[in-house]
Design a protein around this motif. Structure first.
Motif, PDB file in Angstrom:
ATOM      1  N   LYS A 310       0.793  -1.196   0.029  1.00  0.00           N
ATOM      2  CA  LYS A 310      -0.197   0.144  -0.088  1.00  0.00           C
ATOM      3  C   LYS A 310       0.828   1.321  -0.011  1.00  0.00           C
ATOM      4  CE  LYS A 310      -3.581  -2.283   2.745  1.00  0.00           C
ATOM      5  NZ  LYS A 310      -4.316  -2.202   4.032  1.00  0.00           N
ATOM      6  N   SER A 311       2.006   1.321   0.636  1.00  0.00           N
ATOM      7  CA  SER A 311       2.572   2.452   0.957  1.00  0.00           C
ATOM      8  C   SER A 311       4.321   2.139   0.488  1.00  0.00           C
ATOM      9  CB  SER A 311       2.745   2.944   2.170  1.00  0.00           C
ATOM     10  OG  SER A 311       3.681   3.912   2.549  1.00  0.00           O
ATOM     11  N   ALA A 312       4.886   2.945  -0.386  1.00  0.00           N
ATOM     12  CA  ALA A 312       6.235   2.876  -0.586  1.00  0.00           C
ATOM     13  C   ALA A 312       7.367   2.750   0.561  1.00  0.00           C
ATOM     14  CB  ALA A 312       6.767   3.825  -1.781  1.00  0.00           C
ATOM     15  N   ALA A 313       7.072   3.800   1.295  1.00  0.00           N
ATOM     16  CA  ALA A 313       7.735   3.886   2.442  1.00  0.00           C
ATOM     17  C   ALA A 313       7.693   2.685   3.456  1.00  0.00           C
ATOM     18  CB  ALA A 313       7.242   4.995   3.292  1.00  0.00           C
ATOM     19  N   SER A 314       6.491   1.986   3.416  1.00  0.00           N
ATOM     20  CA  SER A 314       6.431   0.832   4.481  1.00  0.00           C
ATOM     21  C   SER A 314       7.179  -0.345   3.836  1.00  0.00           C
ATOM     22  CB  SER A 314       4.782   0.455   4.537  1.00  0.00           C
ATOM     23  OG  SER A 314       4.204   1.535   5.358  1.00  0.00           O
ATOM     24  N   GLU A 315       7.034  -0.532   2.420  1.00  0.00           N
ATOM     25  CA  GLU A 315       7.776  -1.472   1.676  1.00  0.00           C
ATOM     26  C   GLU A 315       9.393  -1.238   1.902  1.00  0.00           C
ATOM     27  OE1 GLU A 315       6.687  -2.098  -1.982  1.00  0.00           O
ATOM     28  OE2 GLU A 315       4.500  -2.541  -1.519  1.00  0.00           O
ATOM     29  N   GLN A 316       9.683  -0.011   1.906  1.00  0.00           N
ATOM     30  CA  GLN A 316      11.263   0.017   1.858  1.00  0.00           C
ATOM     31  C   GLN A 316      11.699  -0.097   3.466  1.00  0.00           C
ATOM     32  OE1 GLN A 316      11.477   4.136   0.510  1.00  0.00           O
ATOM     33  NE2 GLN A 316      11.519   3.470  -1.879  1.00  0.00           N
ATOM     34  N   ILE A 317      11.095   0.176   4.238  1.00  0.00           N
ATOM     35  CA  ILE A 317      11.420  -0.041   5.679  1.00  0.00           C
ATOM     36  C   ILE A 317      11.468  -1.283   6.228  1.00  0.00           C
ATOM     37  CG2 ILE A 317      11.073   0.566   8.249  1.00  0.00           C
ATOM     38  CD1 ILE A 317      10.029   3.264   7.360  1.00  0.00           C
ATOM     39  N   SER A 318      10.373  -2.324   5.440  1.00  0.00           N
ATOM     40  CA  SER A 318      10.210  -3.418   5.786  1.00  0.00           C
ATOM     41  C   SER A 318      11.546  -4.335   5.081  1.00  0.00           C
ATOM     42  CB  SER A 318       8.800  -4.164   5.254  1.00  0.00           C
ATOM     43  OG  SER A 318       7.784  -3.488   5.744  1.00  0.00           O
ATOM     44  N   GLN A 319      11.578  -3.826   3.937  1.00  0.00           N
ATOM     45  CA  GLN A 319      12.924  -4.598   3.299  1.00  0.00           C
ATOM     46  C   GLN A 319      14.219  -4.364   4.007  1.00  0.00           C
ATOM     47  OE1 GLN A 319      11.887  -2.973  -0.470  1.00  0.00           O
ATOM     48  NE2 GLN A 319      11.023  -4.708  -1.401  1.00  0.00           N
ATOM     49  N   ALA A 320      14.161  -3.088   4.419  1.00  0.00           N
ATOM     50  CA  ALA A 320      15.591  -2.793   5.122  1.00  0.00           C
ATOM     51  C   ALA A 320      15.680  -3.441   6.419  1.00  0.00           C
ATOM     52  CB  ALA A 320      15.549  -1.356   5.351  1.00  0.00           C
ATOM     53  N   LEU A 341      16.760  -5.212  -3.738  1.00  0.00           N
ATOM     54  CA  LEU A 341      15.393  -5.324  -3.794  1.00  0.00           C
ATOM     55  C   LEU A 341      14.558  -3.998  -3.154  1.00  0.00           C
ATOM     56  CD1 LEU A 341      14.866  -9.095  -2.666  1.00  0.00           C
ATOM     57  CD2 LEU A 341      14.566  -8.135  -4.984  1.00  0.00           C
ATOM     58  N   ILE A 342      15.359  -3.280  -2.563  1.00  0.00           N
ATOM     59  CA  ILE A 342      14.593  -1.979  -1.929  1.00  0.00           C
ATOM     60  C   ILE A 342      14.450  -1.031  -2.978  1.00  0.00           C
ATOM     61  CG2 ILE A 342      14.992  -0.002  -0.519  1.00  0.00           C
ATOM     62  CD1 ILE A 342      16.663  -1.842   1.209  1.00  0.00           C
ATOM     63  N   GLY A 343      15.188  -1.275  -4.224  1.00  0.00           N
ATOM     64  CA  GLY A 343      14.976  -0.332  -5.395  1.00  0.00           C
ATOM     65  C   GLY A 343      15.974   0.665  -5.334  1.00  0.00           C
ATOM     66  N   PHE A 350      18.673   4.156   2.015  1.00  0.00           N
ATOM     67  CA  PHE A 350      18.853   2.778   2.581  1.00  0.00           C
ATOM     68  C   PHE A 350      20.136   2.109   2.286  1.00  0.00           C
ATOM     69  CE2 PHE A 350      14.385   3.616   2.623  1.00  0.00           C
ATOM     70  CZ  PHE A 350      13.971   3.212   3.643  1.00  0.00           C
ATOM     71  N   ILE A 351      21.117   3.082   2.051  1.00  0.00           N
ATOM     72  CA  ILE A 351      22.587   2.238   1.731  1.00  0.00           C
ATOM     73  C   ILE A 351      23.086   1.421   2.826  1.00  0.00           C
ATOM     74  CG2 ILE A 351      24.050   4.033   2.168  1.00  0.00           C
ATOM     75  CD1 ILE A 351      25.596   3.355  -0.428  1.00  0.00           C
ATOM     76  N   LEU A 352      22.627   1.860   4.134  1.00  0.00           N
ATOM     77  CA  LEU A 352      23.031   1.249   5.330  1.00  0.00           C
ATOM     78  C   LEU A 352      22.418   0.003   5.448  1.00  0.00           C
ATOM     79  CD1 LEU A 352      24.701   1.896   7.762  1.00  0.00           C
ATOM     80  CD2 LEU A 352      22.557   2.722   9.030  1.00  0.00           C
ATOM     81  N   ALA A 409      20.222   7.083  10.072  1.00  0.00           N
ATOM     82  CA  ALA A 409      20.280   5.444  10.534  1.00  0.00           C
ATOM     83  C   ALA A 409      19.282   5.169  11.155  1.00  0.00           C
ATOM     84  CB  ALA A 409      21.655   5.446  11.582  1.00  0.00           C
ATOM     85  N   GLY A 410      18.628   6.083  12.205  1.00  0.00           N
ATOM     86  CA  GLY A 410      17.521   5.819  12.837  1.00  0.00           C
ATOM     87  C   GLY A 410      16.145   5.544  11.854  1.00  0.00           C
ATOM     88  N   GLY A 411      16.019   6.168  10.883  1.00  0.00           N
ATOM     89  CA  GLY A 411      15.065   5.903  10.051  1.00  0.00           C
ATOM     90  C   GLY A 411      15.081   4.655   9.308  1.00  0.00           C
ATOM     91  N   VAL A 412      16.321   4.361   8.924  1.00  0.00           N
ATOM     92  CA  VAL A 412      16.560   3.137   7.902  1.00  0.00           C
ATOM     93  C   VAL A 412      16.377   1.781   9.012  1.00  0.00           C
ATOM     94  CG1 VAL A 412      18.185   1.516   6.978  1.00  0.00           C
ATOM     95  CG2 VAL A 412      17.914   4.107   6.434  1.00  0.00           C
ATOM     96  N   MET A 413      16.625   2.276  10.332  1.00  0.00           N
ATOM     97  CA  MET A 413      16.568   0.857  11.397  1.00  0.00           C
ATOM     98  C   MET A 413      15.093   0.883  12.217  1.00  0.00           C
ATOM     99  SD  MET A 413      20.301   1.081  13.318  1.00  0.00           S
ATOM    100  CE  MET A 413      21.817   1.018  12.174  1.00  0.00           C
ATOM    101  N   GLY A 414      14.151   1.965  11.809  1.00  0.00           N
ATOM    102  CA  GLY A 414      13.037   1.854  12.284  1.00  0.00           C
ATOM    103  C   GLY A 414      12.922   2.592  13.774  1.00  0.00           C
ATOM    104  N   LEU A 415      13.948   3.399  14.161  1.00  0.00           N
ATOM    105  CA  LEU A 415      13.950   3.669  15.560  1.00  0.00           C
ATOM    106  C   LEU A 415      13.120   5.122  15.521  1.00  0.00           C
ATOM    107  CD1 LEU A 415      17.716   3.374  16.370  1.00  0.00           C
ATOM    108  CD2 LEU A 415      15.802   1.826  17.026  1.00  0.00           C
ATOM    109  N   ILE A 416      13.093   5.882  14.435  1.00  0.00           N
ATOM    110  CA  ILE A 416      12.318   6.874  14.309  1.00  0.00           C
ATOM    111  C   ILE A 416      11.718   6.928  12.692  1.00  0.00           C
ATOM    112  CG2 ILE A 416      13.943   8.429  15.671  1.00  0.00           C
ATOM    113  CD1 ILE A 416      15.328   9.518  13.384  1.00  0.00           C
ATOM    114  N   PRO A 417      10.766   7.873  12.419  1.00  0.00           N
ATOM    115  CA  PRO A 417      10.271   7.808  11.386  1.00  0.00           C
ATOM    116  C   PRO A 417      11.138   8.531  10.020  1.00  0.00           C
ATOM    117  CG  PRO A 417       8.805   9.096  12.542  1.00  0.00           C
ATOM    118  CD  PRO A 417       9.884   8.676  13.452  1.00  0.00           C
ATOM    119  N   LEU A 418      11.013   7.785   8.846  1.00  0.00           N
ATOM    120  CA  LEU A 418      11.830   7.981   7.893  1.00  0.00           C
ATOM    121  C   LEU A 418      12.171   9.438   7.007  1.00  0.00           C
ATOM    122  CD1 LEU A 418      14.127   6.225   5.920  1.00  0.00           C
ATOM    123  CD2 LEU A 418      12.172   6.283   4.483  1.00  0.00           C
TER     124      LEU A 418
END
Length: 471
Positions: A310-320, A341-343, A350-352, A409-418
């Motif tokens: 549904k959301s590109a941001a959700s997919e990217q964070i999930s894949q990360a 696969l993140i695109g 998301f290079i981290l 780094a916090g956004g990619v790891m899911g600690l804070i919003p992207l």
């Protein structure tokens, strides 16, 4: 009979320049990315990459030019800043080249109707431009205190840079780029952070005494006077406007966070940190309630797997997050992961995630430790600086660098919003790499001034007489 002669003792011993230490560290900073480059080539095709010699010589040439300029024009500069930045830049080039070799990205571009353009050659060109700006700053910035003269001019330039993206079309949901014919897209916020640090340092150096005054104490905190809240309210309001009109959470957090840190350093009042955190959180929550782009990123942070499909941001964070999980402690190895696969975001935001999958927890902590060393050396430079402006400027630049690493780094790891910002020196992005090389150059000039020995005083007629015995 021994003879006696009258001599004047003048001490000429100063601190070591540490340039040879810097040169040795630079050798490792070039060799390590070359080994990584070879490892990626062997993993992808079973043979050494054809451009390895050119890559090694190019990176070594850029590092050598920077070192020679520092040896000539900043002899007493910190010996760790240039090698650490070179190592990050070199590893970033390897990671971007590794992602460019993925057939998945080419197929994704083909399915969307355009040709995929490799990012590594452009990143190498931008790195060379960054080193060129680094050299120009080290050579022509004779004294960092000259920047204090342009305090309010810096404010005007920074505001113009931050406002400019509003008049250009949004990309990926945010207005943080300006497009110039023949030059492509430029992210002015990367340069604005340096110019804002100059303004904040000059402003707070003059106003710090007034801002440090407290009216009363409440729950262990010194509450500032109402009229002294003006500066932080103005900066807070401007950061909220950036968040509203540009939907850029990263620049807003960086801009406001840097000011709060510098304000705390200038006044030594913990209350400013508390006020800053409360106002930052309140502003972000308020904007997220009516701004769809920010709200989507907050929802993706709260439930990344719930928005799959549904959301590109959700997919990217999930894949990360899956990339970090599959990497384990030591990773899958260079070139043997699936973070592509993140695109297209794998090259920038998301290079981290590529680091986490292919180098594992150990490699991720190593990269973050290199960033921490740069921030620590910047803070050490601030402590060693002899003038208030230099202290505040070094602290502000270090804070800006550290906050940017944290929000990415916090956004990619899911600690804070992207946030959508780029990881300094490693992610694909010309504006980022060029601006961060300029940031390192200013820190080097401040550290050179701080460590440079004071000139020896002229000998006085009644100087101490020392006996010298001659056989």
């Amino acid at each position: 009979m021994p003879g006696f002669a009258n001599t004047t003792t003048i001490s000429t011993v100063g601190p070591p320049s540490r340039r040879n230490t810097e040169l040795a560290l630079l050798a490792f900073a070039v060799i390590i990315p070359c080994f990584a480059y070879a490892n990626v080539g062997l993993a992808l095709s079973g043979e050494m990459p054809s451009g390895m010699l050119g890559y090694g010589l190019g990176l070594g040439l850029l590092a050598g030019v920077g070192h020679l300029v520092i040896r000539k024009f900043a002899k007493y500069a910190d010996p760790l800043l240039l090698p650490m930045a070179t190592l990050l830049n070199g590893l970033g080039l390897v990671l971007i080249w590794r992602l460019d070799q993925s057939p998945r990205l080419a197929n994704l571009a083909k399915n969307q109707g355009f040709k995929y353009i490799a990012s590594a050659p452009n990143q190498l060109m931008y790195s060379a431009l960054g080193i060129g700006l680094f050299v120009a700053v080290v050579i022509f910035l004779k004294d960092h205190r000259i920047l204090q003269r342009y305090t309010y001019i810096s404010m005007a330039v920074a505001l113009a840079l931050l406002i400019a993206p509003v008049f250009f079309p949004a990309k990926f949901g945010a207005r943080i780029w300006i497009t110039l014919p023949g030059l492509g897209s430029i992210q002015p916020g990367e340069f604005a952070k340096i110019i804002l640090a100059i303004f904040f340092a000059g402003y707070l150096m003059v106003k710090r005494d007034a801002l440090a005054l407290a009216s009363r104490r409440f729950m262990g905190l010194y509450l500032p006077r109402g009229r002294d809240l003006g500066p932080i309210l103005a900066v807070w309001a401007f950061s909220i406007l950036i968040l509203v009109f540009e939907t850029d959470l990263g620049t807003s957090l960086l801009f406001f966070g840097m000011f709060v840190v510098m304000l705390y350093v200038a006044t030594e009042r913990t209350s400013w940190i508390v006020f800053g955190l409360l106002m930052s959180a309140g502003g972000a929550v308020g904007v997220a309630t009516f701004e769809p782009h920010v709200q989507a990123r907050v929802n993706a942070w709260l439930d990344p797997f719930g928005g799959w499909g549904k959301s590109a941001a959700s997919e990217q964070i999930s894949q990360a997050l899956m990339a970090f999980g599959s990497g384990g402690v030591f990773g899958s190895g260079w070139g043997q992961g699936y973070s592509d696969l993140i695109g297209f975001a794998a090259n920038s935001d998301f290079i981290l995630g590529t680091v986490g999958e292919e180098l594992g927890l150990a490699g991720t902590m190593g990269i973050l430790m290199i960033y921490a060393i740069i921030v620590e050396r910047g803070v050490r430079t601030a402590l060693a600086a002899r003038d208030p402006f230099g202290k505040l400027l070094a602290c502000g630049l270090s804070a800006a660098f550290g906050i940017q690493v944290f929000v990415v780094a916090g956004g990619v790891m899911g600690l804070i919003p992207l946030t959508g910002m780029t990881l300094p020196f490693m992610a694909a992005g010309g504006s980022s790499v060029i601006a961060n090389w300029a940031l390192i150059a200013i820190l080097i000039k401040i550290s050179d001034t701080a460590r440079r020995p004071a000139p020896a005083p002229a000998p006085s007629p009644d100087a101490e007489m020392t006996q010298v015995v001659r056989p």
